[in-house]
Design a protein around this motif. Structure first.
Motif, PDB file in Angstrom:
ATOM      1  N   CYS A   1       3.671  -0.749 -22.983  1.00  0.00           N
ATOM      2  CA  CYS A   1       2.996  -1.945 -23.515  1.00  0.00           C
ATOM      3  C   CYS A   1       1.510  -1.692 -23.782  1.00  0.00           C
ATOM      4  CB  CYS A   1       3.149  -3.101 -22.541  1.00  0.00           C
ATOM      5  SG  CYS A   1       4.855  -3.548 -22.162  1.00  0.00           S
ATOM      6  N   GLY A   2       1.021  -0.505 -23.424  1.00  0.00           N
ATOM      7  CA  GLY A   2      -0.367  -0.163 -23.714  1.00  0.00           C
ATOM      8  C   GLY A   2      -1.258   0.026 -22.508  1.00  0.00           C
ATOM      9  N   ALA A   3      -0.735  -0.135 -21.294  1.00  0.00           N
ATOM     10  CA  ALA A   3      -1.558   0.001 -20.096  1.00  0.00           C
ATOM     11  C   ALA A   3      -1.683   1.460 -19.699  1.00  0.00           C
ATOM     12  CB  ALA A   3      -0.956  -0.798 -18.951  1.00  0.00           C
ATOM     13  N   LYS A   4      -2.882   1.879 -19.352  1.00  0.00           N
ATOM     14  CA  LYS A   4      -3.051   3.225 -18.809  1.00  0.00           C
ATOM     15  C   LYS A   4      -3.276   3.141 -17.303  1.00  0.00           C
ATOM     16  CE  LYS A   4      -8.029   3.810 -19.722  1.00  0.00           C
ATOM     17  NZ  LYS A   4      -8.328   2.571 -20.446  1.00  0.00           N
ATOM     18  N   PRO A   5      -2.774   4.100 -16.533  1.00  0.00           N
ATOM     19  CA  PRO A   5      -2.931   4.065 -15.077  1.00  0.00           C
ATOM     20  C   PRO A   5      -4.340   4.464 -14.674  1.00  0.00           C
ATOM     21  CG  PRO A   5      -1.692   6.012 -15.738  1.00  0.00           C
ATOM     22  CD  PRO A   5      -1.915   5.216 -16.979  1.00  0.00           C
ATOM     23  N   ILE A   6      -4.951   3.680 -13.769  1.00  0.00           N
ATOM     24  CA  ILE A   6      -6.312   3.943 -13.313  1.00  0.00           C
ATOM     25  C   ILE A   6      -6.407   3.678 -11.816  1.00  0.00           C
ATOM     26  CG2 ILE A   6      -7.342   3.367 -15.557  1.00  0.00           C
ATOM     27  CD1 ILE A   6      -8.195   0.666 -14.305  1.00  0.00           C
ATOM     28  N   GLY A   7      -7.530   4.094 -11.225  1.00  0.00           N
ATOM     29  CA  GLY A   7      -7.872   3.745  -9.857  1.00  0.00           C
ATOM     30  C   GLY A   7      -9.014   2.747  -9.861  1.00  0.00           C
ATOM     31  N   ALA A   8      -9.268   2.126  -8.699  1.00  0.00           N
ATOM     32  CA  ALA A   8     -10.327   1.121  -8.597  1.00  0.00           C
ATOM     33  C   ALA A   8     -11.043   1.255  -7.259  1.00  0.00           C
ATOM     34  CB  ALA A   8      -9.750  -0.282  -8.735  1.00  0.00           C
ATOM     35  N   PRO A   9     -12.350   0.960  -7.220  1.00  0.00           N
ATOM     36  CA  PRO A   9     -13.082   1.019  -5.957  1.00  0.00           C
ATOM     37  C   PRO A   9     -12.891  -0.214  -5.089  1.00  0.00           C
ATOM     38  CG  PRO A   9     -14.581   0.425  -7.733  1.00  0.00           C
ATOM     39  CD  PRO A   9     -13.239   0.712  -8.372  1.00  0.00           C
ATOM     40  N   TRP A  10     -12.391  -1.312  -5.679  1.00  0.00           N
ATOM     41  CA  TRP A  10     -12.185  -2.545  -4.919  1.00  0.00           C
ATOM     42  C   TRP A  10     -10.770  -2.586  -4.336  1.00  0.00           C
ATOM     43  CZ3 TRP A  10      -8.234  -4.364  -7.859  1.00  0.00           C
ATOM     44  CH2 TRP A  10      -8.265  -4.139  -9.253  1.00  0.00           C
ATOM     45  N   PHE A  11     -10.475  -3.631  -3.574  1.00  0.00           N
ATOM     46  CA  PHE A  11      -9.119  -3.769  -3.029  1.00  0.00           C
ATOM     47  C   PHE A  11      -8.590  -5.152  -3.365  1.00  0.00           C
ATOM     48  CE2 PHE A  11     -11.540  -5.831   0.251  1.00  0.00           C
ATOM     49  CZ  PHE A  11     -10.691  -6.751   0.818  1.00  0.00           C
ATOM     50  N   CYS A  12      -7.273  -5.330  -3.231  1.00  0.00           N
ATOM     51  CA  CYS A  12      -6.650  -6.603  -3.586  1.00  0.00           C
ATOM     52  C   CYS A  12      -5.339  -6.757  -2.826  1.00  0.00           C
ATOM     53  CB  CYS A  12      -6.429  -6.702  -5.095  1.00  0.00           C
ATOM     54  SG  CYS A  12      -5.142  -5.605  -5.716  1.00  0.00           S
ATOM     55  N   ASP A  13      -4.639  -7.849  -3.118  1.00  0.00           N
ATOM     56  CA  ASP A  13      -3.400  -8.177  -2.403  1.00  0.00           C
ATOM     57  C   ASP A  13      -2.303  -7.125  -2.541  1.00  0.00           C
ATOM     58  OD1 ASP A  13      -4.042 -10.634  -1.186  1.00  0.00           O
ATOM     59  OD2 ASP A  13      -3.680 -11.747  -3.035  1.00  0.00           O
ATOM     60  N   ALA A  14      -2.345  -6.323  -3.587  1.00  0.00           N
ATOM     61  CA  ALA A  14      -1.270  -5.355  -3.817  1.00  0.00           C
ATOM     62  C   ALA A  14      -1.067  -4.433  -2.622  1.00  0.00           C
ATOM     63  CB  ALA A  14      -1.571  -4.528  -5.068  1.00  0.00           C
ATOM     64  N   CYS A  15      -2.143  -4.134  -1.896  1.00  0.00           N
ATOM     65  CA  CYS A  15      -2.045  -3.134  -0.833  1.00  0.00           C
ATOM     66  C   CYS A  15      -1.124  -3.574   0.301  1.00  0.00           C
ATOM     67  CB  CYS A  15      -3.419  -2.774  -0.302  1.00  0.00           C
ATOM     68  SG  CYS A  15      -4.291  -4.128   0.530  1.00  0.00           S
ATOM     69  N   TYR A  16      -0.995  -4.878   0.555  1.00  0.00           N
ATOM     70  CA  TYR A  16      -0.170  -5.328   1.677  1.00  0.00           C
ATOM     71  C   TYR A  16       1.317  -5.209   1.381  1.00  0.00           C
ATOM     72  CZ  TYR A  16      -4.533  -6.789   3.621  1.00  0.00           C
ATOM     73  OH  TYR A  16      -5.808  -6.768   4.110  1.00  0.00           O
ATOM     74  N   PHE A  17       1.673  -5.304   0.107  1.00  0.00           N
ATOM     75  CA  PHE A  17       3.061  -5.038  -0.267  1.00  0.00           C
ATOM     76  C   PHE A  17       3.349  -3.539  -0.215  1.00  0.00           C
ATOM     77  CE2 PHE A  17       1.866  -9.054  -2.239  1.00  0.00           C
ATOM     78  CZ  PHE A  17       2.905  -9.871  -1.842  1.00  0.00           C
ATOM     79  N   ALA A  18       2.404  -2.737  -0.722  1.00  0.00           N
ATOM     80  CA  ALA A  18       2.580  -1.289  -0.687  1.00  0.00           C
ATOM     81  C   ALA A  18       2.659  -0.774   0.742  1.00  0.00           C
ATOM     82  CB  ALA A  18       1.438  -0.612  -1.439  1.00  0.00           C
ATOM     83  N   GLU A  19       1.881  -1.384   1.633  1.00  0.00           N
ATOM     84  CA  GLU A  19       1.885  -0.968   3.034  1.00  0.00           C
ATOM     85  C   GLU A  19       3.276  -1.107   3.650  1.00  0.00           C
ATOM     86  OE1 GLU A  19      -0.984  -1.853   6.859  1.00  0.00           O
ATOM     87  OE2 GLU A  19      -0.283  -3.572   5.702  1.00  0.00           O
ATOM     88  N   ARG A  20       4.047  -2.072   3.147  1.00  0.00           N
ATOM     89  CA  ARG A  20       5.407  -2.299   3.648  1.00  0.00           C
ATOM     90  C   ARG A  20       6.468  -1.630   2.780  1.00  0.00           C
ATOM     91  NH1 ARG A  20       6.361  -6.218   7.552  1.00  0.00           N
ATOM     92  NH2 ARG A  20       4.442  -7.002   8.480  1.00  0.00           N
ATOM     93  N   GLY A  21       6.035  -0.650   1.974  1.00  0.00           N
ATOM     94  CA  GLY A  21       6.985   0.156   1.227  1.00  0.00           C
ATOM     95  C   GLY A  21       7.424  -0.418  -0.100  1.00  0.00           C
TER      96      GLY A  21
END
Length: 370
Positions: free
Chosen positions: A310-330
């Motif tokens: 769809c046009g999105a390129k993968p990047i990293g970010a210096p900030w944090f957000c809610d996504a990490c708590y789902f990733a933490e649980r696999g």
């Protein structure tokens, strides 16, 4: 509820509902996510979703919706409903004014704009959602701006096969970000007259000893922890408060340090290790911190590939957000949405109409590929 006729009207409606996080100085009496969650229930039900409010803190619920398709893998769209303080803003924070091709107000960028684009795409695609290869969920998460109670709760309650946290990323897909901790320190002493400092115990002096270790030993260790995508771990002393009067020996001092960890640096027990080291210079130092883990999702994940189509390129970010708590649980999780993080938290926050509409088309295209 007055039904919005466009994504612009939807974002205006969302901005006009105060939902400021009560943490710190909100700058308004319009705190808490209850009213916006109630409004979202009506909108989501009009889109054909099954919706429920799940109270996380008193009067502060997550709003959780799904378009049932039992047995299919689950995709969650998860923007947050709270905003930061409106103190010091130079525009009406809840005006939702449309001017110069922009919608103005607190949350227009972070993250009611990404939320509006997700919701309008879901509305436009509602007749096709049941036929997709994935079951579609939406969650308006409370308390992202402080302590992330909403995402922590939902990550405990449900399992998802892919999570998209709504954040203004210019429609790039953030698959990695740093972990974080707001590291709060308190030192205590004994008050007395400043003409006899030997009879008191100076809490500021004790804090200076603690901060000296942080500024030297800790800072050097953070700088040495590097990630090829995210750069180095960082720390910054953000606040310090102590004393009541020049001629009174201070009996309490508080400071806070913003800590950001690259993935290899972060460990769940890292805060406790910092505590033990600081107790060597100040045995009665008090430490409080709720760390947020870093995010890393394999950029080769099939749904990240679909986002790329769809046009999105993968990047990293210096900030944090809610996504990490789902990733933490696999659970594979990313963050993305229209708009720029540079507009988040600003005194005249806005979202360009063109970005908002591009976000709708992006998410419609992504849904069509599932």
């Amino acid at each position: 509820m007055i039904e919005p006729r466009s994504v612009v009207e939807l974002l205006q409606a969302l901005v006009r509902i105060p939902s400021v996080n009560p943490h710190g100085d909100p700058g308004t009496d319009g705190v808490g996510e209850g009213p916006i969650a109630e409004w979202l229930v009506g909108f989501l039900e009009s889109c054909g979703a099954e919706v429920e409010l799940r109270e996380v803190l008193p009067g502060r619920p997550n709003v959780v919706a799904r378009w049932p398709a039992p047995g299919k893998p689950r995709v969650l769209f998860a923007p947050h409903t709270d905003t930061v303080s409106v103190g010091g803003m130079t525009i009406d924070p809840f005006g939702g004014e449309l001017r110069d091709g922009r919608i103005w107000g607190r949350g227009a960028s972070d993250t009611k704009g990404p939320m509006a684009s997700m919701l309008w795409a879901l509305r436009a695609s509602r007749d096709q959602l049941a036929d997709l290869s994935h079951e579609i969920w939406f969650a308006g998460l409370m308390s992202e701006e402080a302590d992330q109670h909403g995402s922590r709760a939902l990550a405990r309650e449900e399992r998802f096969d892919f999570v998209i946290a709504g954040e203004p990323t210019g429609l790039d897909v953030v698959y990695a970000h740093k972990g974080s901790a707001f590291f709060n320190i308190t030192t205590r002493g004994r008050a007395g007259h400043a003409s006899r400092p030997d009879l008191g115990e100076n809490a500021i002096d004790k804090m200076l000893d603690v901060l000296a270790v942080i500024r030297t030993e800790f800072a050097a260790e953070f700088a040495a922890q590097r990630d090829p995508l995210l750069g180095a771990s960082t720390l910054s002393i953000g606040t310090i408060r102590g004393g009541t009067k020049t001629n009174v020996i201070p009996d309490e001092c508080e400071a806070s340090v913003d800590m950001r960890f690259v993935p290899a640096h972060y460990q769940p027990e890292i805060i406790e290790s910092f505590r033990r080291r600081l107790e060597l210079v100040c045995p009665d130092v008090e430490i409080a911190a709720i760390p947020a883990p870093p995010l890393y999702t394999d950029p080769a994940h099939p749904l990240i590939a679909k986002l790329g189509e769809c046009g999105a390129k993968p990047i990293g970010a210096p900030w944090f957000c809610d996504a990490c708590y789902f990733a933490e649980r696999g659970m594979p999780a990313v963050a993305m949405g229209p708009g720029s993080i540079e507009q988040a938290h600003t005194k005249d926050e806005w979202m360009a109409v063109s970005d908002l509409e591009e976000g709708v088309e992006f998410f419609r295209s992504f849904l069509a590929r599932l």
